[in-house]
Design an enzyme around this catalytic site. Structure first.
Site, PDB file in Angstrom:
ATOM      1  CB  SER A  90      92.913 -97.503 -29.010  1.00  0.00           C
ATOM      2  OG  SER A  90      92.266 -98.708 -29.348  1.00  0.00           O
ATOM      3  CE  LYS A  91      97.154-101.452 -34.617  1.00  0.00           C
ATOM      4  NZ  LYS A  91      97.722-102.789 -34.884  1.00  0.00           N
TER       5      LYS A  91
END
Length: 474
Positions: free
Chosen positions: A260-261
């Protein structure tokens, strides 16, 4: 499309310009590039810019620049025209209109006038009555007569166009990574193809573009697997042979969850532009991404591949379906290797660029800075690290009150005297002069650098220069 029918390998990378190039996208582009070049084919960059609200032209330019920097040069793109353009979806709207009209004429697509509110109510009712969440559109508008359709159109009622999915059909294909995959028509809802504003849905535009651009292989992320079922329905509706599909593994974080960012450890290392700013080398990134979901084969232990070797060794059999874990430790290992392989002038150029900007150094400091950078080179993971690793050369560290016993204070004084009387300020001379106080090196390191470890102390003392060393030992 059968493998025996493929005369030219044509692959594509088709990002949406809604953000900077992510390592996941870069990996997809790399694998498509390698597959094309391995087979003397063409690699195409197509811009899927139908998200009018989120698209930014700067992202198109940045994405292309990042690909070129990595050495992944498209043969055809918005920047390098070919025989199958335009390569930007918003410039292909007239093409899509012809294909949607074909489906409407053949009754394979239909108008849907249901409002978002009606669809939301329909979904809620389905979940309430069936106690499950796999809602599909009810096909209510499929029952409309031609008269009713024309009435809605004359009243300018908002609409979308949906594909009539044959419920009794099965859609199977052989994924070149995962093997046999099957979708049942009854599990695929009548998905939206086109909106009233003339903008096509992703799956519709993708099928039309891949067909017209003669794409032979679609190599993309696992998250697109569900889209493949819908696209197979469309290929059949158009009477077209689909390309060969391969769905590569998703990228995981160290906890084995989808990257995930927002991942705290890696959030600043996921975009190619971030890696460039930090001073990662393109060849290191490419080498790392190559092994993020691919392996050259059983018994092969080679880990270092340049782009030419990657092309020569790449094969679809080496791709695996299990999630690939993104770790900074391995990325840094690759980058450290390539940093150590840089020619002297190239390393000097990178180092000077980083340190001169950070410390606003005058040109006459260049030779001194070069020596500092080479001293720190073995432990350097990326060039921005030079700033913190070398800080004590440019700024005196905060002195800590070490509360030393008298015996050590006396020895520290002795070490200082040895350096004061030293006339030949060279690394070897410093080393010889301090032989009798070597047990004091940990303390001297703390006083001079503020750190407990680092390069050899005589090397540091030499580069700090005499006046500065004596001042810090006071």
């Amino acid at each position: 499309m059968n493998k025996k029918n493929i005369t030219v390998t044509r692959t594509r990378f088709a990002p949406s310009p809604t953000g900077e190039l992510h390592i996941g996208g870069a990996r997809t582009a790399l694998f498509n590039y390698l597959l094309a070049k391995k087979n003397q084919g063409k690699f195409i960059l197509r811009v899927e810019d139908t998200d009018q609200e989120r698209n930014k032209e700067e992202f198109v330019d940045n994405l292309y620049e990042d690909l070129l920097w990595l050495g992944i040069k498209p043969d055809e793109s918005v920047f390098r025209n070919g025989d199958y353009g335009p390569y930007r979806q918003t410039q292909r709207l007239d093409i899509y209109r012809k294909y949607i009209e074909k489906l409407l004429i053949e009754k394979k697509a239909y108008y849907c006038f249901c409002s978002p509110e009606e669809l939301a109510q329909e979904r809620e009712q389905f979940i309430r009555e069936n106690k499950r969440g796999n809602y599909q559109y009810s096909r209510k508008c499929l029952q409309l007569s031609e008269k009713e359709i024309q009435s809605f159109l004359s009243q300018q009622t908002p609409y979308v166009l949906r594909l009539k999915v044959p419920q009794e059909r099965n859609y199977s294909f052989t994924d070149l990574v995962r093997g046999a995959v099957n979708f049942q028509g009854k599990d695929i809802e009548d998905f939206v193809l086109f909106r009233q504003n003339g903008i096509p849905n992703f799956n519709f535009a993708c099928v039309v573009d891949d067909y017209l651009m003669k794409i032979s292989h679609v190599l993309r992320g696992e998250e697109h697997l569900s889209n493949t079922g819908k696209q197979l329905v469309l290929y059949e509706a158009f009477g077209l042979n689909p390309p060969l599909f391969s769905h590569i593994s998703i990228i995981l974080n160290k906890e084995k969850k989808k990257l995930s960012k927002r991942d705290q450890t890696t959030s600043e290392f996921q975009m190619i532009c971030q890696l460039r700013q930090k001073g990662y080398l393109p060849q290191a990134i490419v080498n790392y991404l190559l092994f993020l979901g691919w392996h050259p084969g059983k018994g092969i232990t080679q880990e270092i591949f340049d782009l030419k070797e990657a092309i020569e060794n790449f094969n679809l059999k080496g791709l695996h379906s299990q999630g690939a874990v993104f770790t900074l430790k391995k990325l840094n290992w690759y980058n450290n290797y390539y940093i150590r392989q840089l020619e002297e002038k190239e390393f000097e150029k990178w180092s000077w660029k980083v340190l001169q900007k950070e410390y606003q150094l005058a040109e006459e400091k260049k030779e001194w800075v070069k020596k500092i950078a080479f001293l720190l080179r073995p432990q350097l993971n990326y060039f921005q690290e030079l700033i913190n690793l070398s800080r004590y050369f440019f700024q005196e560290p905060l002195q800590i009150d070490l509360d030393l016993p008298p015996s050590q204070l006396e020895k520290l004084k002795e070490a200082k005297e040895l350096l004061i009387t030293l006339k030949d300020w060279k690394e070897e001379s410093i080393r010889q002069a301090l032989q009798t106080v070597k047990d004091l090196f940990p303390l001297m390191r703390r006083k001079l650098t503020g750190q407990k470890s680092g390069p050899e102390l005589p090397k540091i003392i030499y580069l700090l220069e005499k006046e500065e060393v004596l001042k810090r030992l006071s």
